[in-house]
Design a protein around this motif. Structure first.
Motif, mmCIF file in Angstrom:
data_model
loop_
_atom_site.group_PDB
_atom_site.id
_atom_site.type_symbol
_atom_site.label_atom_id
_atom_site.label_comp_id
_atom_site.label_asym_id
_atom_site.label_seq_id
_atom_site.Cartn_x
_atom_site.Cartn_y
_atom_site.Cartn_z
ATOM 1 N N ALA A 271 0.835 -1.210 0.000
ATOM 2 C CA ALA A 271 0.000 0.000 0.000
ATOM 3 C C ALA A 271 0.866 1.256 0.000
ATOM 4 C CB ALA A 271 -0.932 -0.006 1.208
ATOM 5 N N LEU A 272 1.926 1.254 0.813
ATOM 6 C CA LEU A 272 2.827 2.408 0.845
ATOM 7 C C LEU A 272 3.590 2.557 -0.463
ATOM 8 C CD1 LEU A 272 4.220 2.165 4.480
ATOM 9 C CD2 LEU A 272 2.574 3.813 3.583
ATOM 10 N N ALA A 273 3.953 1.434 -1.084
ATOM 11 C CA ALA A 273 4.636 1.499 -2.380
ATOM 12 C C ALA A 273 3.728 2.116 -3.429
ATOM 13 C CB ALA A 273 5.078 0.096 -2.806
ATOM 14 N N ARG A 274 2.447 1.774 -3.406
ATOM 15 C CA ARG A 274 1.501 2.391 -4.346
ATOM 16 C C ARG A 274 1.323 3.872 -4.064
ATOM 17 N NH1 ARG A 274 -1.457 -2.479 -3.487
ATOM 18 N NH2 ARG A 274 -2.816 -1.396 -2.017
ATOM 19 N N SER A 275 1.350 4.230 -2.786
ATOM 20 C CA SER A 275 1.204 5.649 -2.454
ATOM 21 C C SER A 275 2.399 6.457 -2.954
ATOM 22 C CB SER A 275 1.064 5.826 -0.938
ATOM 23 O OG SER A 275 2.285 5.547 -0.271
ATOM 24 N N ASP A 276 3.612 5.880 -2.900
ATOM 25 C CA ASP A 276 4.797 6.596 -3.379
ATOM 26 C C ASP A 276 4.810 6.721 -4.890
ATOM 27 O OD1 ASP A 276 5.727 6.965 -0.818
ATOM 28 O OD2 ASP A 276 6.982 5.162 -0.831
ATOM 29 N N SER A 277 4.293 5.716 -5.592
ATOM 30 C CA SER A 277 4.319 5.734 -7.049
ATOM 31 C C SER A 277 3.100 6.419 -7.657
ATOM 32 C CB SER A 277 4.405 4.307 -7.585
ATOM 33 O OG SER A 277 3.274 3.549 -7.184
ATOM 34 N N ASN A 278 2.111 6.751 -6.825
ATOM 35 C CA ASN A 278 0.890 7.419 -7.302
ATOM 36 C C ASN A 278 0.188 6.608 -8.393
ATOM 37 O OD1 ASN A 278 1.353 9.584 -5.576
ATOM 38 N ND2 ASN A 278 2.562 10.689 -7.100
ATOM 39 N N THR A 279 0.203 5.301 -8.268
ATOM 40 C CA THR A 279 -0.410 4.449 -9.291
ATOM 41 C C THR A 279 -1.773 3.916 -8.860
ATOM 42 O OG1 THR A 279 0.765 2.513 -8.401
ATOM 43 C CG2 THR A 279 1.848 3.739 -10.170
ATOM 44 N N LEU A 280 -2.227 4.265 -7.664
ATOM 45 C CA LEU A 280 -3.496 3.737 -7.177
ATOM 46 C C LEU A 280 -4.661 4.348 -7.947
ATOM 47 C CD1 LEU A 280 -4.908 1.990 -5.002
ATOM 48 C CD2 LEU A 280 -5.086 4.067 -3.624
ATOM 49 N N GLN A 281 -5.570 3.498 -8.393
ATOM 50 C CA GLN A 281 -6.773 3.963 -9.073
ATOM 51 C C GLN A 281 -7.862 4.232 -8.034
ATOM 52 O OE1 GLN A 281 -7.028 4.594 -12.352
ATOM 53 N NE2 GLN A 281 -4.880 4.008 -12.596
ATOM 54 N N THR A 282 -8.326 5.470 -7.976
ATOM 55 C CA THR A 282 -9.340 5.842 -6.990
ATOM 56 C C THR A 282 -10.730 5.794 -7.614
ATOM 57 O OG1 THR A 282 -8.992 8.173 -7.534
ATOM 58 C CG2 THR A 282 -7.748 7.288 -5.687
ATOM 59 N N ASN A 283 -11.714 5.661 -6.763
ATOM 60 C CA ASN A 283 -13.106 5.603 -7.212
ATOM 61 C C ASN A 283 -13.951 6.468 -6.283
ATOM 62 O OD1 ASN A 283 -15.514 4.883 -8.480
ATOM 63 N ND2 ASN A 283 -15.748 3.030 -7.245
ATOM 64 N N PHE A 284 -13.973 7.747 -6.555
ATOM 65 C CA PHE A 284 -14.754 8.671 -5.736
ATOM 66 C C PHE A 284 -16.216 8.634 -6.165
ATOM 67 C CE2 PHE A 284 -10.491 10.179 -5.123
ATOM 68 C CZ PHE A 284 -10.481 10.692 -3.836
ATOM 69 N N GLU A 285 -17.094 8.513 -5.180
ATOM 70 C CA GLU A 285 -18.532 8.474 -5.461
ATOM 71 C C GLU A 285 -19.304 9.116 -4.318
ATOM 72 O OE1 GLU A 285 -20.056 4.436 -5.370
ATOM 73 O OE2 GLU A 285 -18.205 3.764 -4.418
ATOM 74 N N VAL A 286 -20.476 9.622 -4.656
ATOM 75 C CA VAL A 286 -21.335 10.245 -3.644
ATOM 76 C C VAL A 286 -21.860 9.158 -2.701
ATOM 77 C CG1 VAL A 286 -23.402 11.622 -3.236
ATOM 78 C CG2 VAL A 286 -21.968 12.075 -5.247
ATOM 79 N N THR A 287 -21.699 9.374 -1.402
ATOM 80 C CA THR A 287 -21.990 8.341 -0.405
ATOM 81 C C THR A 287 -22.852 8.913 0.711
ATOM 82 O OG1 THR A 287 -19.846 7.308 -0.855
ATOM 83 C CG2 THR A 287 -20.950 6.679 1.189
ATOM 84 N N GLN A 288 -23.864 8.136 1.113
ATOM 85 C CA GLN A 288 -24.628 8.465 2.324
ATOM 86 C C GLN A 288 -23.758 8.080 3.512
ATOM 87 O OE1 GLN A 288 -27.750 10.210 0.566
ATOM 88 N NE2 GLN A 288 -27.760 9.836 2.743
ATOM 89 N N VAL A 289 -23.294 9.036 4.260
ATOM 90 C CA VAL A 289 -22.280 8.790 5.275
ATOM 91 C C VAL A 289 -22.811 7.926 6.421
ATOM 92 C CG1 VAL A 289 -20.753 9.878 6.960
ATOM 93 C CG2 VAL A 289 -21.029 10.888 4.676
ATOM 94 N N ALA A 290 -24.000 8.214 6.903
ATOM 95 C CA ALA A 290 -24.528 7.500 8.078
ATOM 96 C C ALA A 290 -24.599 5.983 7.860
ATOM 97 C CB ALA A 290 -25.888 8.060 8.479
ATOM 98 N N PRO A 291 -25.273 5.481 6.817
ATOM 99 C CA PRO A 291 -25.301 4.019 6.628
ATOM 100 C C PRO A 291 -23.930 3.437 6.302
ATOM 101 C CG PRO A 291 -26.346 5.164 4.776
ATOM 102 C CD PRO A 291 -26.122 6.184 5.838
ATOM 103 N N PHE A 292 -23.086 4.212 5.636
ATOM 104 C CA PHE A 292 -21.734 3.728 5.330
ATOM 105 C C PHE A 292 -20.942 3.491 6.621
ATOM 106 C CE2 PHE A 292 -17.242 4.968 4.733
ATOM 107 C CZ PHE A 292 -16.832 3.911 3.932
#
Length: 450
Positions: A271-292
């Protein structure tokens, strides 16, 4: 990075910067010098062309006889004044076809100085700079006057129109001296700037190299420990092939525990290696915080109960936020697991979330051993542990909070640690409600904790 390699790299950076600055300053100096030289002669060349046009047009016509005496007197006065200022400001030599000067009487005392000038028919219509008697500088223009010209004194002859440029030469000499001094100053400045830039360029490289070296050393140490334990337990089992499983249950359990710890450590390192290389694919989505939050916290309530602890999710006013659910889920796992490890039995861990303007806060508060103020500045550093021996007992490797810090930065947020009254710590994570999708990690100056 060794000092020898560091010096060699810094020397190369210095030379490349210095050569670059030197080329730029030289080109700038040459361009300014050429443009200034051309500008100095532009007015002189224009005056020569105007004089040529006037000569070719013939003598000016006089409107009345009455003005003739005044005109002649005025012309004589102007010539006398010009001669008094400088004998060689503007002069015209009249040559016949044989190259003999025909206006000797008009030149007067100047003839002795100018008689060495010869007619060069190939220079007709061209601008040239000549030096007379080794000290007078002239800009010249050779003109062939047609035989049909109204001025019979010059008709069919060659005119060498001369304009003295000694003042321009003096100005050019002064300008050249100033330019050389300026270039010398800028050359020294380029040395200073090159040294400064080489040091500034090497600073993040050395810092990154140091972090990498430290990371590799710590990772090797962390990996060596569980591997050594597993190897020892397996060797013990090999020495007792006739024993039953129940007889070696303790050794098997220890080896299994260390293998799980090794797996967790490997996952954290990846995980730290991916953070240093900036290769992580993110998936931002609108989320209902309370049930999450409810879905994320629920599995940990049973784990907490099995340890004699209580995990409580405070009521959350439902709101929406844009986030990567997988990463925030991992963030909460790290914070909750960290709180469970360092909380005593019969203590309560409280999780809450609230809106703060255009942001929202996730708070994980425990009643554990707490964190000293001095350790809070380093708690998010990789492999940093407040109490090494205690971390060994709880299975910590010092990477969890570093990953949490990375996840928060990926969301353009901030994470801090505070005291929890009357005892324990509060991890306060502040995230924007609507971060941009696909954002790159933002290394903010969030308060670090331990």
């Amino acid at each position: 990075m060794s000092n020898k390699v560091n010096r060699a790299q810094r020397r190369r950076l210095f030379l490349s910067s210095f050569i670059g600055f030197t080329i730029i300053f030289l080109l700038l100096g040459v361009i300014v010098f050429v443009l200034f030289k051309r500008a100095m002669l532009t007015s002189t060349d224009q005056a020569l062309r105007v004089e040529r046009s006037a000569r070719l047009a013939g003598p000016p016509k006089q409107n009345t006889n009455k003005l003739q005496p005044f005109s002649q007197h005025n012309q004589q006065a102007m010539q006398a004044q010009k001669k008094a200022i400088h004998p060689f400001i503007t002069t015209t030599l009249i040559f016949n076809d044989a190259g003999k000067i025909m206006n000797k009487s008009q030149l007067g005392s100047r003839y002795d100085t100018l008689r060495g000038i010869t007619l060069k028919r190939t220079q007709e219509g061209q601008l040239h700079t000549i030096v007379v008697s080794g000290k007078y500088n002239f800009r010249t223009l050779l003109v062939k006057v047609p035989k049909s010209n109204a001025d019979k004194s010059v008709a069919g002859r060659y005119l060498l129109i001369m304009e003295n440029i000694d003042p321009q030469k003096a100005a050019m000499s002064n300008f050249t001296r100033v330019m050389l001094i300026t270039m010398g100053v800028f050359w020294l400045l380029s040395i200073i700037m090159s040294i400064w830039m080489s040091r500034m360029t090497m600073r993040p490289i050395l810092r990154s190299w140091g972090r990498q070296t430290e990371f590799v050393g710590n990772a090797a140490h962390e990996l060596r420990t569980p591997l050594t334990i597993i190897q020892n337990k397996l060797e013990i089992l090999l020495t007792k092939p006739n024993d039953k499983i129940i007889d070696q249950a303790e050794n098997i359990a220890i080896a299994n525990s260390e293998s799980q710890r090794l797996q967790k450590l490997t996952q954290d390192l990846l995980a730290l290696a991916r953070s240093d290389s900036n290769t992580l694919q993110t998936n931002f989505e609108v989320t209902q915080v309370a049930p999450f939050l409810t879905r994320t916290v629920e599995p940990y309530t049973e784990i907490a109960a099995s340890q004699g602890k209580k995990l409580v999710l405070a009521p959350v006013t439902d709101f929406k936020a844009t986030l990567d659910q997988s990463l925030v889920h991992q963030l909460m796992n790290i914070l909750i697991d960290n709180a469970l490890k360092y909380s005593p039995r019969d203590s309560t861990i409280t999780i809450s979330a609230k809106l703060v303007g255009r942001k929202w806060q996730l708070i994980v508060a425990d009643q554990g051993i707490g964190i000293k103020a001095g350790d809070r500045q380093r708690i998010f550093d990789r492999f940093y542990r407040v109490d090494t021996s205690r971390s060994r007992q709880t299975g910590g490797n010092g990477l969890g909070l570093s990953i949490a810090h990375w996840i928060v930065n990926l969301h353009h947020g901030a994470i801090t640690v505070k005291e929890n009254q009357p005892q324990g710590s509060q991890f306060v994570t502040t995230l924007p409600l609507n971060p941009n999708a696909g954002i790159t990690p933002h290394r903010g100056k969030s308060q670090k904790r331990g």
